[in-house]
Design an enzyme around this catalytic site. Structure first.
Site, PDB file in Angstrom:
ATOM      1  N   ASP A   1       0.829  -1.205   0.000  1.00 15.66           N
ATOM      2  CA  ASP A   1       0.000   0.000   0.000  1.00 15.66           C
ATOM      3  C   ASP A   1       0.865   1.257   0.000  1.00 15.66           C
ATOM      4  OD1 ASP A   1      -2.224  -1.542   0.048  1.00 15.66           O
ATOM      5  OD2 ASP A   1      -2.820  -1.064   2.095  1.00 15.66           O
TER       6      ASP A   1
ATOM      7  N   ARG B   1      -3.212  -1.333  -7.986  1.00 19.14           N
ATOM      8  CA  ARG B   1      -4.490  -0.839  -7.489  1.00 19.14           C
ATOM      9  C   ARG B   1      -4.523   0.672  -7.684  1.00 19.14           C
ATOM     10  NH1 ARG B   1      -4.575  -1.256  -1.565  1.00 19.14           N
ATOM     11  NH2 ARG B   1      -4.968  -3.458  -1.842  1.00 19.14           N
TER      12      ARG B   1
END
Length: 328
Positions: free
Chosen positions: A129, A177
């Site tokens: 992330d 993502r």
């Protein structure tokens, strides 16, 4: 103004510590899938039963001690073992700062390597992330270093950054993502206007769908979702090249609808005691999230956005009372 308030709350270490003590009592239980591995596996199995895959985040903030980073690593390794043992459809999302990026780069890299290695042995993907801008460059460095040894790693591109197109092109051969961005950044490096952020989200999503390895379209915005559904259809992009992704507890009906329509769908499933920073950022990220949480957290008698903000306020008050008692 609400965004600034919730962003400030998310970065308050005192309130983060207090939240661990009081548990999921401020409404976060609707958007955090429990505090332990057993609870999160149960949540994953429920989502899998509806044709929804999951990415699991062991929540954690403000890690500046090696023992805390090592504890987080061990917990993530245990999650990987549980995913493998229970044969659930899930992969891992993790934050480098939880694993020691603010302590030492090589220390964090070694922790990540251990996680990615175990996941690789089980055929499990690991998503690194992205956090705030100050951690952007070293996080890309971690991805570059790990990619020399493993191919089961990917990352996140945040569309509010001016350089998002550059990043998406540089990492086109990775599973990516795409998100809008959840941290407060300066106008010099990031778009501030929602329309600009949305437009860039669509732009880089289109580019990666056409040129990239695999695209996770992470948004709750039905207008963007509908637009990109038409885009993939018009461009004959196969289903195995992309997925839609949303956060656990948000827009549940739409998640189920997209999965039932045959789209690959993945739910971002956070769990753990260190939930406070994550919860506040979700409230800060977009005003609509306040409504989404309020509808799911409060009953008809208390269904008010004020209640969500009051939760953060009450947490501070509860902590102050406990502190005063100790002083007495």
């Amino acid at each position: 103004m609400l965004k600034d308030i919730f962003m400030s709350l998310s970065q308050n270490q005192f309130l983060n510590s207090a939240a661990k003590k009081y548990g999921l009592k401020m409404g976060a239980q609707s958007v955090v899938a429990g505090t332990n591995i057993e609870e999160v596996i149960k949540s994953i199995k429920e989502l899998n039963s509806h044709g929804i895959s999951c990415t699991v985040d062991n929540l954690g903030e403000f890690v500046f001690k090696e023992e805390e980073a090592n504890a987080a690593k061990e917990q993530i390794l245990n999650v990987i073992e549980a995913i493998h043992e229970h044969k659930v459809d899930a992969h891992i999302s993790l934050k480098p700062t939880q694993l020691g990026l603010d302590i030492e780069y090589s220390f964090c890299l070694n922790n990540l390597r251990e996680i990615v290695d175990l996941a690789n042995r089980y055929g499990i993907f690991v998503n690194i992330d992205m956090e705030d801008y100050s951690h952007l460059s070293p996080t890309f460095d971690l991805l570059d270093d790990l990619s020399l040894e493993y191919d089961n790693v990917g990352t996140v591109i945040q569309s509010y950054f001016h350089q998002a197109q550059e990043y998406i092109e540089r990492y086109k051969n990775y599973r990516i993502r795409i998100v809008k961005g959840a941290y407060k950044e300066s106008p010099e490096i990031a778009y501030q206007d929602k329309n600009d952020i949305d437009a860039n989200f669509i732009k880089i999503s289109e580019w990666h769908l056409l040129n990239g390895k695999f695209t996770s379209i992470a948004t709750h915005d039905h207008r963007i979702i509908n637009y990109l559904k038409d885009f993939v259809k018009k461009n004959n992009i196969p289903n195995d090249k992309y997925e839609f992704q949303m956060l656990y507890g948000f827009r549940k009906e739409m998640q189920l609808k997209l999965a039932s329509e045959g789209y690959n769908f993945c739910t971002y499933v956070p769990f753990g005691n260190d939930w406070y920073g994550y919860f506040m950022r979700r409230l800060a990220e977009r005003p609509q999230n306040l409504n989404l949480v309020a509808k799911q957290v409060f009953n008809k008698k208390t269904n008010t956005i004020i209640g969500v903000a009051a939760g953060a306020f009450l947490l501070g008050k509860m902590t102050n009372k406990q502190t005063k008692k100790k002083r007495k």
